[in-house]
Design a protein around this motif. Structure first.
Motif, PDB file in Angstrom:
ATOM      1  N   LYS A 138      61.612  27.616 -46.373  1.00 19.51           N
ATOM      2  CA  LYS A 138      60.827  28.103 -45.234  1.00 19.51           C
ATOM      3  C   LYS A 138      60.487  29.577 -45.399  1.00 19.51           C
ATOM      4  CE  LYS A 138      63.114  29.510 -41.957  1.00 19.51           C
ATOM      5  NZ  LYS A 138      63.768  30.749 -41.525  1.00 19.51           N
ATOM      6  N   ASN A 185      56.716  31.140 -45.939  1.00 25.46           N
ATOM      7  CA  ASN A 185      56.232  32.195 -45.051  1.00 25.46           C
ATOM      8  C   ASN A 185      55.817  33.439 -45.852  1.00 25.46           C
ATOM      9  OD1 ASN A 185      55.666  33.298 -42.475  1.00 25.46           O
ATOM     10  ND2 ASN A 185      57.600  34.404 -42.495  1.00 25.46           N
ATOM     11  N   THR A 216      60.378  29.851 -38.210  1.00 26.58           N
ATOM     12  CA  THR A 216      61.708  29.715 -37.621  1.00 26.58           C
ATOM     13  C   THR A 216      62.564  30.914 -37.997  1.00 26.58           C
ATOM     14  OG1 THR A 216      61.582  27.303 -37.790  1.00 26.58           O
ATOM     15  CG2 THR A 216      63.779  28.265 -37.565  1.00 26.58           C
ATOM     16  N   LYS A 217      63.192  31.524 -37.000  1.00 23.82           N
ATOM     17  CA  LYS A 217      64.083  32.640 -37.278  1.00 23.82           C
ATOM     18  C   LYS A 217      65.443  32.113 -37.723  1.00 23.82           C
ATOM     19  CE  LYS A 217      61.891  35.940 -34.160  1.00 23.82           C
ATOM     20  NZ  LYS A 217      62.043  36.803 -32.957  1.00 23.82           N
ATOM     21  N   ASN A 234      66.990  25.619 -36.040  1.00 18.35           N
ATOM     22  CA  ASN A 234      66.155  24.469 -36.386  1.00 18.35           C
ATOM     23  C   ASN A 234      66.489  23.202 -35.602  1.00 18.35           C
ATOM     24  OD1 ASN A 234      68.566  23.561 -37.535  1.00 18.35           O
ATOM     25  ND2 ASN A 234      67.964  24.102 -39.629  1.00 18.35           N
ATOM     26  N   THR A 265      60.723  28.342 -31.592  1.00 17.29           N
ATOM     27  CA  THR A 265      59.794  28.711 -32.664  1.00 17.29           C
ATOM     28  C   THR A 265      58.353  28.452 -32.220  1.00 17.29           C
ATOM     29  OG1 THR A 265      61.437  28.210 -34.377  1.00 17.29           O
ATOM     30  CG2 THR A 265      59.137  28.327 -35.070  1.00 17.29           C
ATOM     31  N   SER A 281      56.951  30.954 -29.989  1.00 24.21           N
ATOM     32  CA  SER A 281      56.692  32.270 -30.590  1.00 24.21           C
ATOM     33  C   SER A 281      55.273  32.348 -31.156  1.00 24.21           C
ATOM     34  CB  SER A 281      57.718  32.571 -31.697  1.00 24.21           C
ATOM     35  OG  SER A 281      57.475  31.777 -32.848  1.00 24.21           O
ATOM     36  N   ALA A 328      52.149  28.129 -38.257  1.00 29.27           N
ATOM     37  CA  ALA A 328      53.551  28.174 -37.820  1.00 29.27           C
ATOM     38  C   ALA A 328      54.383  27.310 -38.763  1.00 29.27           C
ATOM     39  CB  ALA A 328      53.675  27.667 -36.388  1.00 29.27           C
ATOM     40  N   VAL A 362      57.832  25.548 -39.253  1.00 30.16           N
ATOM     41  CA  VAL A 362      58.914  25.105 -38.378  1.00 30.16           C
ATOM     42  C   VAL A 362      59.958  24.328 -39.168  1.00 30.16           C
ATOM     43  CG1 VAL A 362      59.484  23.804 -36.299  1.00 30.16           C
ATOM     44  CG2 VAL A 362      57.279  24.978 -36.457  1.00 30.16           C
TER      45      VAL A 362
END
Length: 424
Positions: A105, A109, A121-122, A126, A134, A137, A145, A147
């Protein structure tokens, strides 16, 4: 309050908080519940700390006009996320898998953000709460995005897909992770494949590892897919060069270097490259993104301390990732290798067998020093040094300091083996 009204409120106050210790001015506080807490009890506190509104689901706590009562706070958060996702113009890429989700991920990104406005996703938030957060955001100018979806039992990925409604998807792999919840490897395959099942049912686009026979079988003749391969020329070819210790690969004649350890990270890089190609990110930008990405949070980090080079891979472990890490460590060039591995969790009735298999592998590879840590490893039949707890390992290392050379540290999150760093 209708969902349309709640969404309008969210657009006016586009920060979600679920913890009163992290309240920011004018946020929306969602009073979630857990096994040991009831968020409704903190709703008034959230308002006093600066929240604009608090969403609650117990009428007894509605003491202000800024308390918004709903039937179920968690379901409302999830429904709001789906509503917001539908209103957004952003494309949603979802990914899951047994190993490498978070690293993949982050790589995707890094690559796509070279050309697009992205959110991702931070950390590894998840699950059934993290996925909605997410999605929420996503901003007005967000184009993509990314995810991440985690699961430890069947139907969980299906549930998350219904919330996120992805346009694209990718599964990193199918490994021996969360065997207890999935009921074995076949259960893992079925559970993770719920992402591909959802995408195919909605005629959406799929990215795949065409060198994975399980993915090839699953996707069959499905048309809307793009895959990478090291050997099959009907797919996008990416060449593995080396991982000593860092992964180096070649794409369209261009050599790409990374700061990622281990051949097991090669397919994670390939997935990011593949998506970069699909979304028309220039090859040089993809190369720069891969070269600049640095792993964090105990994931295959290299740390040098007092003459000892440490590979810290203590974020998590399962039989598949453990085997890959040991075999990769064995292939590395170093004069003195020390292996410190901790118990693997959530394996259910297969725990004893899987730990014995890894202990046997560690013995067969002939590392100079091996330490097995945890109750499961302590129960194995092996001549290797073993300790039933971290305290036992700590006491041994304090009396017998680690030798200069290379050390691999790997275990499940609950083992917290990063504590070894304090002993070097």
């Amino acid at each position: 309050m209708t969902m349309e009204q709640l969404h309008a409120l969210f657009l006016a106050h586009p920060v979600i908080c679920t913890d009163t210790r992290k309240i920011t001015d004018n946020c929306l506080f969602f009073a979630l519940k857990g096994p040991n807490f009831n968020g409704n009890e903190f709703a008034t506190d959230a308002l006093e700390k600066g929240a604009a509104y608090a969403i609650i689901d117990e009428e007894a706590y509605k003491t202000s006009e800024r308390h918004i009562l709903c039937d179920d706070v968690l379901q409302t958060l999830q429904q709001l996320a789906t509503y917001h996702r539908k209103k957004s113009n952003a494309k949603v890429i979802s990914l899951t898998g047994s190993n490498g989700k978070t690293t993949t991920k982050e790589l995707i990104n890094a690559v796509l953000s070279k050309k697009y406005r992205t959110v991702a996703t931070k950390g590894n938030l998840n699950n059934h709460i993290g996925v909605p957060l997410t999605l929420l955001s996503i901003e007005k100018d967000t184009e993509i995005a990314i995810v991440e979806m985690g699961a430890n039992h069947k139907k969980e990925i299906e549930f998350l897909c219904n919330i996120a409604q992805p346009d694209f998807g990718y599964i990193t792999n199918f490994g021996k992770a969360h065997l207890e919840g999935f009921g074995g490897v076949e259960g893992v395959i079925q559970g993770k494949s719920e992402l591909y099942d959802h995408l195919m049912a909605h005629d959406k686009y799929i990215f795949m590892n065409a060198d994975d026979p399980v993915q090839l079988e699953k996707l069959g003749s499905y048309i809307k897919k793009m895959g990478f391969s090291t050997r099959d020329h009907q797919y996008y070819n990416i060449k593995f060069i080396e991982a000593n210790p860092y992964v180096v690969l070649e794409v369209e004649g261009t050599r790409m270097e990374t700061q990622l350890i281990g051949k097991y990270n090669f397919p994670n890089c390939c997935a990011a490259i593949l998506m970069g190609k699909y979304f028309n990110v220039p090859l040089e930008d993809i190369k720069t993104a891969l070269a600049s990405y640095q792993p964090q949070n105990n994931r295959s980090q290299i740390i040098e301390k007092n003459g000892v080079k440490i590979i810290l891979d203590a974020y998590n472990a399962n039989p598949t990732s453990m085997r890959a890490a040991l075999e990769n460590f064995n292939a590395m060039q170093a004069e003195n290798k020390t292996l410190i591995i901790g118990d693997m969790f959530e394996l259910g009735p297969t725990a004893a067998e899987e730990h014995q298999t890894i202990a046997d592998l560690a013995e067969s590879l002939g590392f100079q020093t091996v330490f097995l840590v945890g109750k499961n490893f302590y129960g194995t039949k092996t001549p290797l040094a073993k300790f039933d707890s971290f305290d036992g390992l700590k006491e041994h290392i304090q009396k017998n300091p680690l030798q200069k050379g290379m050390v691999l540290i790997k275990g499940s999150r609950g083992m917290a083996l990063e504590r070894v760093l304090d002993l070097v």
